[in-house]
Design an enzyme around this catalytic site. Sequence first.
Site, PDB file in Angstrom:
ATOM      1  N   TYR A  37       0.859  -1.195   0.000  1.00  0.00           N
ATOM      2  CA  TYR A  37       0.000   0.000   0.000  1.00  0.00           C
ATOM      3  C   TYR A  37       0.883   1.228   0.000  1.00  0.00           C
ATOM      4  O   TYR A  37       1.832   1.313   0.795  1.00  0.00           O
ATOM      5  CB  TYR A  37      -0.881   0.038   1.249  1.00  0.00           C
ATOM      6  CG  TYR A  37      -2.337  -0.187   0.940  1.00  0.00           C
ATOM      7  CD1 TYR A  37      -2.986   0.603  -0.004  1.00  0.00           C
ATOM      8  CD2 TYR A  37      -3.063  -1.183   1.581  1.00  0.00           C
ATOM      9  CE1 TYR A  37      -4.320   0.394  -0.306  1.00  0.00           C
ATOM     10  CE2 TYR A  37      -4.397  -1.398   1.284  1.00  0.00           C
ATOM     11  CZ  TYR A  37      -5.026  -0.595   0.334  1.00  0.00           C
ATOM     12  OH  TYR A  37      -6.343  -0.811   0.031  1.00  0.00           O
TER      13      TYR A  37
ATOM     14  N   GLU B  94      -0.606   4.752  -0.479  1.00  0.00           N
ATOM     15  CA  GLU B  94      -1.482   5.902  -0.737  1.00  0.00           C
ATOM     16  C   GLU B  94      -0.703   7.185  -0.549  1.00  0.00           C
ATOM     17  O   GLU B  94       0.042   7.336   0.429  1.00  0.00           O
ATOM     18  CB  GLU B  94      -2.696   5.853   0.193  1.00  0.00           C
ATOM     19  CG  GLU B  94      -3.661   4.761  -0.206  1.00  0.00           C
ATOM     20  CD  GLU B  94      -4.858   4.655   0.735  1.00  0.00           C
ATOM     21  OE1 GLU B  94      -4.894   5.370   1.739  1.00  0.00           O
ATOM     22  OE2 GLU B  94      -5.736   3.827   0.434  1.00  0.00           O
TER      23      GLU B  94
ATOM     24  N   ASP C 214      -6.706  13.166 -25.211  1.00  0.00           N
ATOM     25  CA  ASP C 214      -6.632  11.760 -24.804  1.00  0.00           C
ATOM     26  C   ASP C 214      -5.842  11.045 -25.906  1.00  0.00           C
ATOM     27  O   ASP C 214      -6.364  10.771 -26.983  1.00  0.00           O
ATOM     28  CB  ASP C 214      -8.054  11.208 -24.680  1.00  0.00           C
ATOM     29  CG  ASP C 214      -8.084   9.749 -24.277  1.00  0.00           C
ATOM     30  OD1 ASP C 214      -7.042   9.070 -24.410  1.00  0.00           O
ATOM     31  OD2 ASP C 214      -9.147   9.276 -23.835  1.00  0.00           O
TER      32      ASP C 214
ATOM     33  N   THR D   3      -3.686   5.816 -21.926  1.00  0.00           N
ATOM     34  CA  THR D   3      -3.497   4.497 -21.334  1.00  0.00           C
ATOM     35  C   THR D   3      -2.053   4.129 -21.634  1.00  0.00           C
ATOM     36  O   THR D   3      -1.391   4.768 -22.453  1.00  0.00           O
ATOM     37  CB  THR D   3      -4.442   3.441 -21.949  1.00  0.00           C
ATOM     38  OG1 THR D   3      -4.332   3.499 -23.367  1.00  0.00           O
ATOM     39  CG2 THR D   3      -5.872   3.681 -21.529  1.00  0.00           C
TER      40      THR D   3
ATOM     41  N   LYS E 223      -1.551   0.461 -25.078  1.00  0.00           N
ATOM     42  CA  LYS E 223      -1.887   0.357 -26.510  1.00  0.00           C
ATOM     43  C   LYS E 223      -0.579   0.461 -27.303  1.00  0.00           C
ATOM     44  O   LYS E 223       0.299  -0.369 -27.121  1.00  0.00           O
ATOM     45  CB  LYS E 223      -2.928   1.421 -26.874  1.00  0.00           C
ATOM     46  CG  LYS E 223      -4.246   1.228 -26.105  1.00  0.00           C
ATOM     47  CD  LYS E 223      -5.332   2.156 -26.562  1.00  0.00           C
ATOM     48  CE  LYS E 223      -6.657   1.865 -25.896  1.00  0.00           C
ATOM     49  NZ  LYS E 223      -6.869   2.575 -24.622  1.00  0.00           N
TER      50      LYS E 223
ATOM     51  N   ARG F 211      -1.515  -2.768 -18.650  1.00  0.00           N
ATOM     52  CA  ARG F 211      -2.846  -2.152 -18.648  1.00  0.00           C
ATOM     53  C   ARG F 211      -2.894  -1.091 -17.548  1.00  0.00           C
ATOM     54  O   ARG F 211      -2.716  -1.406 -16.373  1.00  0.00           O
ATOM     55  CB  ARG F 211      -3.854  -3.266 -18.365  1.00  0.00           C
ATOM     56  CG  ARG F 211      -5.282  -2.962 -18.563  1.00  0.00           C
ATOM     57  CD  ARG F 211      -6.032  -4.255 -18.812  1.00  0.00           C
ATOM     58  NE  ARG F 211      -5.637  -4.758 -20.111  1.00  0.00           N
ATOM     59  CZ  ARG F 211      -6.088  -4.297 -21.278  1.00  0.00           C
ATOM     60  NH1 ARG F 211      -6.996  -3.343 -21.299  1.00  0.00           N
ATOM     61  NH2 ARG F 211      -5.660  -4.791 -22.416  1.00  0.00           N
TER      62      ARG F 211
END
Length: 417
Positions: free
Chosen positions: A53, A55, A199, A225, A228, A234
């Site tokens: 974790y 954060e 984008d 992203t 691609k 991903r």
Amino acid sequence: MSPKDDHCPDPQLTAILRHELNRQRSKLEMIASENFVSEAVLRFGGSVFTNKYSEGYPDNRYYGGCEWADELESLCQARAKKLFGCEHVNVQPHCGSSANMAAFFSVLKPGETILGMNLAHGGHLTHGAPVSFSGQLYKTSFYGVREDTELIDYDDLLAKAEATRPKLIIAGGSAYPRIIDFNKFREAADRVKAYLMVDMAHFAGLVAAGLFPSPVPLADIVTTTTHKTLRGPRGGMILCRKSLAKAIDEQIFPGIQGGPLMHIVAAKAAALAEALEPDFIDYQRQIVKNSQRLATHLIDAGYRLVSGGTDTHLILVDLRSKKLTGQAAEKALDKAGVTANKNAIPFDRQSYAVTSGLRLGTAALTTRGLVEKDMDVVADYIIEALRHHEDDARLSKIRQRVEDFTKKFPLYPNLDF
Ligand code: DSN
């Protein structure tokens, strides 16, 4: 209880993974938004950072034990900044949709107006489609392509911007095969004092290689992203000006996400290092050459391509003259061992579930090592399968040839489960 660490701890799950690996190896992957990561990216993505974790952001976390997570995230940020030349980057978005959501939340209040590309003309769900958060939280308006050229109608963009006075204009999409003139978008945004967001998910790899104009100097926010054409895991990323850095970071965490997926941040860092290598430019060049070679074959076989061709990794085929729907084409190709997707074409009269178009992309096949002469073979399979789309016996024979052909391009030869 300690976690099991035997080689094959879960036969049922292992079988599914084996089938998926075999599917990827033995079919021709032509979904324009997909790719194959390197074995290094795969390994870093499955690393011990999945346990952590963290954060917050480097040197400002809400948990202890984050010293290596800090190193990792800072390294990933530095690589992204170097690759894209941006002032600030957030590498934590879990996907493109959450990157877009955080971008919107950082500059918009619910009820304000956005102007995005019509989904049916090549836009994306998160750019204002009614079924997405973007269409539910904001007033939406859309620009599109010209009916005669199927290129973005920049006059329409300006007219819509002046008519609807959006707070945010969005460029980019998921089925537009041509170069985008970001200067025109900047002009429209300046005219109505809107923010400009690009984008670049589909063409980020081409931008990194200098084969597509970089939106970074012109846009206030660039989202992407990473899986691609960029060929990473991903996930998502947001690049922005320094002045928006705090707002963007706060919207990713604590705004819409909790702990970052640090194993995926590791994989992003590995992919960014690969994209900084000189041969990444050759790879991107080959993607475009492959896509243009395939386009030529499809045109020669009598298919009309939306906009007449492609400048990028993707081709959008208009199937109407062949009395074929996107749905039927996708099914037939799948039976023949070619994975692609049905897609709406501009001014489509079919529903999104059926469509009149087929979207094909060459990023994944190029990763496997296919070059133009191999695309000649791939084009033959596609054209034959579409011509005989109702003949299952014929499709199954093509499937066998595809399977033999793919063996020439080994995928993850060292991988097994
Ligand atoms: N689903 C992606 C695509 O296929 O283009 C976009 O998010």
